[in-house]
Motif scaffolding. Structure first.
Motif, PDB file in Angstrom:
ATOM      1  N   GLY A  66      10.604  66.728  30.946  1.00  0.00           N
ATOM      2  CA  GLY A  66      10.247  67.876  30.127  1.00  0.00           C
ATOM      3  C   GLY A  66       9.725  67.519  28.755  1.00  0.00           C
ATOM      4  O   GLY A  66       9.460  66.359  28.432  1.00  0.00           O
ATOM      5  N   ALA A  67       9.590  68.569  27.951  1.00  0.00           N
ATOM      6  CA  ALA A  67       9.041  68.450  26.603  1.00  0.00           C
ATOM      7  C   ALA A  67      10.023  67.722  25.687  1.00  0.00           C
ATOM      8  O   ALA A  67      11.221  67.636  25.967  1.00  0.00           O
ATOM      9  N   VAL A  68       9.510  67.209  24.586  1.00  0.00           N
ATOM     10  CA  VAL A  68      10.327  66.514  23.598  1.00  0.00           C
ATOM     11  C   VAL A  68      11.242  67.518  22.906  1.00  0.00           C
ATOM     12  O   VAL A  68      10.803  68.573  22.444  1.00  0.00           O
ATOM     13  N   LYS A  69      12.518  67.158  22.840  1.00  0.00           N
ATOM     14  CA  LYS A  69      13.499  67.994  22.159  1.00  0.00           C
ATOM     15  C   LYS A  69      14.284  67.141  21.185  1.00  0.00           C
ATOM     16  O   LYS A  69      14.815  66.094  21.558  1.00  0.00           O
ATOM     17  N   LEU A  70      14.367  67.576  19.930  1.00  0.00           N
ATOM     18  CA  LEU A  70      15.190  66.929  18.925  1.00  0.00           C
ATOM     19  C   LEU A  70      16.428  67.784  18.714  1.00  0.00           C
ATOM     20  O   LEU A  70      16.313  69.000  18.517  1.00  0.00           O
ATOM     21  N   SER A  71      17.591  67.149  18.777  1.00  0.00           N
ATOM     22  CA  SER A  71      18.856  67.844  18.574  1.00  0.00           C
ATOM     23  C   SER A  71      19.807  66.896  17.848  1.00  0.00           C
ATOM     24  O   SER A  71      19.564  65.691  17.765  1.00  0.00           O
ATOM     25  N   LEU A  77      20.884  61.684  15.767  1.00  0.00           N
ATOM     26  CA  LEU A  77      19.690  62.455  16.071  1.00  0.00           C
ATOM     27  C   LEU A  77      19.292  62.062  17.481  1.00  0.00           C
ATOM     28  O   LEU A  77      19.013  60.887  17.759  1.00  0.00           O
ATOM     29  N   ASN A  78      19.319  63.012  18.399  1.00  0.00           N
ATOM     30  CA  ASN A  78      18.954  62.771  19.791  1.00  0.00           C
ATOM     31  C   ASN A  78      17.548  63.282  20.041  1.00  0.00           C
ATOM     32  O   ASN A  78      17.225  64.419  19.699  1.00  0.00           O
ATOM     33  N   VAL A  79      16.747  62.432  20.635  1.00  0.00           N
ATOM     34  CA  VAL A  79      15.380  62.791  21.000  1.00  0.00           C
ATOM     35  C   VAL A  79      15.244  62.522  22.488  1.00  0.00           C
ATOM     36  O   VAL A  79      15.545  61.429  22.958  1.00  0.00           O
ATOM     37  N   GLU A  80      14.826  63.537  23.226  1.00  0.00           N
ATOM     38  CA  GLU A  80      14.666  63.364  24.664  1.00  0.00           C
ATOM     39  C   GLU A  80      13.364  63.979  25.119  1.00  0.00           C
ATOM     40  O   GLU A  80      12.856  64.911  24.503  1.00  0.00           O
ATOM     41  N   GLY A  81      12.830  63.430  26.206  1.00  0.00           N
ATOM     42  CA  GLY A  81      11.609  63.963  26.774  1.00  0.00           C
ATOM     43  C   GLY A  81      11.025  63.013  27.794  1.00  0.00           C
ATOM     44  O   GLY A  81      11.459  61.869  27.917  1.00  0.00           O
ATOM     45  N   GLU A  82      10.036  63.497  28.511  1.00  0.00           N
ATOM     46  CA  GLU A  82       9.395  62.651  29.524  1.00  0.00           C
ATOM     47  C   GLU A  82       8.470  61.646  28.848  1.00  0.00           C
ATOM     48  O   GLU A  82       8.058  61.822  27.690  1.00  0.00           O
ATOM     49  N   ALA A  83       8.162  60.594  29.581  1.00  0.00           N
ATOM     50  CA  ALA A  83       7.433  59.453  29.029  1.00  0.00           C
ATOM     51  C   ALA A  83       6.127  59.848  28.350  1.00  0.00           C
ATOM     52  O   ALA A  83       5.841  59.407  27.236  1.00  0.00           O
ATOM     53  N   SER A  84       5.316  60.664  28.997  1.00  0.00           N
ATOM     54  CA  SER A  84       4.004  60.998  28.424  1.00  0.00           C
ATOM     55  C   SER A  84       4.140  61.737  27.090  1.00  0.00           C
ATOM     56  O   SER A  84       3.334  61.562  26.189  1.00  0.00           O
ATOM     57  N   LYS A  85       5.182  62.533  26.969  1.00  0.00           N
ATOM     58  CA  LYS A  85       5.385  63.303  25.739  1.00  0.00           C
ATOM     59  C   LYS A  85       6.049  62.452  24.659  1.00  0.00           C
ATOM     60  O   LYS A  85       5.756  62.590  23.469  1.00  0.00           O
ATOM     61  N   LEU A  86       6.923  61.533  25.047  1.00  0.00           N
ATOM     62  CA  LEU A  86       7.492  60.600  24.075  1.00  0.00           C
ATOM     63  C   LEU A  86       6.414  59.672  23.522  1.00  0.00           C
ATOM     64  O   LEU A  86       6.470  59.277  22.357  1.00  0.00           O
ATOM     65  N   GLY A 112       3.153  78.089  22.710  1.00  0.00           N
ATOM     66  CA  GLY A 112       2.096  77.437  23.467  1.00  0.00           C
ATOM     67  C   GLY A 112       2.048  75.930  23.285  1.00  0.00           C
ATOM     68  O   GLY A 112       1.212  75.262  23.897  1.00  0.00           O
ATOM     69  N   HIS A 113       2.925  75.373  22.447  1.00  0.00           N
ATOM     70  CA  HIS A 113       2.923  73.924  22.233  1.00  0.00           C
ATOM     71  C   HIS A 113       3.197  73.217  23.548  1.00  0.00           C
ATOM     72  O   HIS A 113       4.078  73.627  24.301  1.00  0.00           O
ATOM     73  N   GLU A 114       2.447  72.174  23.831  1.00  0.00           N
ATOM     74  CA  GLU A 114       2.517  71.539  25.139  1.00  0.00           C
ATOM     75  C   GLU A 114       3.505  70.389  25.243  1.00  0.00           C
ATOM     76  O   GLU A 114       3.885  70.011  26.338  1.00  0.00           O
ATOM     77  N   TRP A 115       3.926  69.791  24.118  1.00  0.00           N
ATOM     78  CA  TRP A 115       4.807  68.634  24.259  1.00  0.00           C
ATOM     79  C   TRP A 115       6.104  68.721  23.468  1.00  0.00           C
ATOM     80  O   TRP A 115       6.931  67.807  23.548  1.00  0.00           O
ATOM     81  N   ILE A 116       6.330  69.800  22.738  1.00  0.00           N
ATOM     82  CA  ILE A 116       7.590  69.986  22.016  1.00  0.00           C
ATOM     83  C   ILE A 116       8.326  71.190  22.601  1.00  0.00           C
ATOM     84  O   ILE A 116       7.744  72.257  22.786  1.00  0.00           O
ATOM     85  N   ALA A 117       9.617  71.029  22.866  1.00  0.00           N
ATOM     86  CA  ALA A 117      10.434  72.099  23.434  1.00  0.00           C
ATOM     87  C   ALA A 117      10.659  73.204  22.404  1.00  0.00           C
ATOM     88  O   ALA A 117      10.760  72.946  21.202  1.00  0.00           O
TER      89      ALA A 117
END
Length: 132
Positions: A66-71, A77-86, A112-117
């Motif tokens: 999925g999309a990049v999520k910062l939490s 600081l946790n950052v998660e997301g799929e390879a293409s978006k990271l 509408g942002h495509e790579w950030i959650a």
């Protein structure tokens, strides 16, 4: 010196020299090229986070879906997301040595942002030049 991570519930602020910020980029890209699903980057724990409320001690990056999520959890600081978006996120840390103090990039969701959650905490990545 290390990157510094400041946090308030409304925003995260990651700072460092251009070289330190590029090293974050390299760690993300190395994660994407290997077999690991997580990498940790220890941050500076010896500074006052003012005007933010908290200082975070570690940036943990997870290769998920999925999309990049910062939490934020605990002091991480946790950052998660799929390879293409990271990989896109990694480029936000790519500052030239000639970048001036205050140069920055924004990681913030908009409709509408495509790579950030949509539930990602907004983040600013900024340049601090080393003290002479």
């Amino acid at each position: 010196m290390m990157i510094q991570i400041r946090y308030s519930p409304y925003e995260i602020y990651i700072t460092g020299t251009p070289e330190e910020l590029r090293s974050v980029r390299h760690k993300i890209l190395n994660l994407l090229q290997g077999d690991e699903v997580r990498t940790d980057i220890v941050a500076d724990a010896n500074f006052a986070p003012v005007p933010y409320h908290h200082r975070l001690d570690c940036l943990s990056i997870y290769q998920t879906r999925g999309a990049v999520k910062l939490s934020v959890s605990a002091n991480f600081l946790n950052v998660e997301g799929e390879a293409s978006k990271l990989a896109i996120l990694a480029e936000c840390f790519n500052f030239l040595d000639s970048s001036r103090r205050g140069s920055h990039s924004h990681i913030e969701y908009y409709e509408g942002h495509e790579w950030i959650a949509s539930d990602s905490i907004p983040c600013v990545i900024g340049v601090l030049q080393p003290q002479p």
